[in-house]
Design an enzyme around this catalytic site. Structure first.
Site, short mmCIF file in Angstrom:
data_model
loop_
_atom_site.label_atom_id
_atom_site.label_comp_id
_atom_site.label_asym_id
_atom_site.label_seq_id
_atom_site.Cartn_x
_atom_site.Cartn_y
_atom_site.Cartn_z
N ASP A 42 0.82 -1.21 0.00
CA ASP A 42 0.00 0.00 0.00
C ASP A 42 0.85 1.26 0.00
O ASP A 42 0.53 2.25 -0.66
CB ASP A 42 -0.92 0.01 1.23
CG ASP A 42 -2.08 -0.96 1.09
OD1 ASP A 42 -2.42 -1.33 -0.05
OD2 ASP A 42 -2.65 -1.35 2.13
N ARG B 26 4.81 12.95 23.56
CA ARG B 26 4.68 14.33 23.98
C ARG B 26 3.47 14.94 23.28
O ARG B 26 3.23 14.70 22.11
CB ARG B 26 5.94 15.12 23.58
CG ARG B 26 7.17 14.81 24.42
CD ARG B 26 7.10 15.41 25.81
NE ARG B 26 6.99 16.85 25.77
CZ ARG B 26 8.03 17.67 25.66
NH1 ARG B 26 9.25 17.17 25.55
NH2 ARG B 26 7.87 18.98 25.66
N TYR C 110 -4.38 5.35 9.76
CA TYR C 110 -4.21 5.98 11.08
C TYR C 110 -5.53 6.52 11.61
O TYR C 110 -5.82 6.45 12.81
CB TYR C 110 -3.18 7.10 10.94
CG TYR C 110 -2.57 7.59 12.24
CD1 TYR C 110 -2.91 7.06 13.47
CD2 TYR C 110 -1.60 8.60 12.21
CE1 TYR C 110 -2.34 7.52 14.65
CE2 TYR C 110 -1.02 9.07 13.37
CZ TYR C 110 -1.40 8.53 14.59
OH TYR C 110 -0.82 9.00 15.74
#
Length: 274
Positions: free
Chosen positions: A50, A135, A167
């Site tokens: 991909d 963070r 994501y």
């Protein structure tokens, strides 16, 4: 790598025997020559995973030659062909039994004052996040001129429907069929300020800016390119409909592949649907 390169030779010879001219090009070929080769072709077959398909699609942005993929990666969500038993489906393409789909991409630019520092295209997603692991960053989100939220969070994902299984889905964003012209905005683990995952029209102008001095903010383009963003920078994003053209053999490929690739699974004790 050797496997897709050897397969490219096999596919080329298979096509030549059927009177189809075919040229082999490296995905790492310089952009002008890659784009010229694609523009002179009827289709581009990408052999890889991909990531390779997305990278080639981004480099060919603006070239309207349709793409299809043969999977040599781990998931192969975007690949229409497997590295085994590819001859019959590819023969179907030559016989005109596949269909053309047009998908949304994301056009972005980074502004510093009135100057454009960087600009480009994304096929899957754009992610603004901290350049250091674990963070948080402070980001300001504005859509169509409306200030929505200033969040202390791990980042913000802006995704295309085609990239919604990546994501975006891992961060709790919505799965969205690729035919929808929507931009998906998904904050990552916000804890100061909040905005639920949001779908907006492709025409909407999304603006994201770092708003805390000292935060090291990076812009990630399709997870393949990274650019630093300073406090004075503003990231602008809008949808570009029909930017990516793909050849598919099954109009329901997206929903079927959600199940086949394990993105959607059945729970224990539930009968599998036939």
């Amino acid at each position: 790598s050797p496997q897709p390169r050897d397969m490219a030779v096999r596919v080329r010879d298979w096509l030549l025997r059927r009177g189809i001219r075919c040229e082999i090009r490296s995905a790492e070929l310089d952009a002008p020559r890659l784009r010229a080769s694609a523009a002179a072709s009827d289709a581009v077959l990408v052999l890889g995973g991909d990531g390779t398909i997305i990278g080639v699609a981004r480099r060919l942005a603006g070239v309207k030659t349709p793409l299809l993929g043969m999977n040599f990666g781990r998931v192969g969500f975007l690949a229409e062909l497997s590295a085994q038993n590819w001859e019959l489906p590819l023969a179907g393409l030559l016989e005109g039994r596949w269909r053309l789909e047009k998908h949304l991409a994301l056009r972005w630019r980074v502004l510093s004052g009135q100057s454009v520092k960087n600009e480009g295209m994304a096929i899957n997603d754009l992610v603004t996040a901290h350049g250091v692991v674990a963070r948080a960053v402070s980001l300001r989100l504005e859509i169509d001129g409306v200030p929505l939220s200033t969040m202390r969070c791990d980042g913000i994902i802006v995704s295309t429907p085609l990239g919604s299984t990546a994501y975006n889905a891992s961060a709790g964003g919505p799965l969205t069929v690729p035919s929808m012209n929507a931009q998906l905005v998904t904050p990552i683990c916000p804890f100061g300020g909040a905005c639920p995952p949001l779908a907006v029209p492709s025409s909407s102008l999304i603006r994201i800016a770092a708003c805390r001095t000292g935060d090291e903010v990076l812009l990630s383009i399709d997870g393949q390119e990274n650019l630093p963003l300073s406090v004075s920078d503003v990231l602008e994003i809008t949808g570009s409909p029909e930017e990516l053209q793909m050849l598919v053999s099954d109009s329901s490929w997206y929903l079927r592949r959600l199940v086949e690739r394990g993105v959607v699974t059945s729970g224990p004790g539930c009968q599998t649907l036939g």
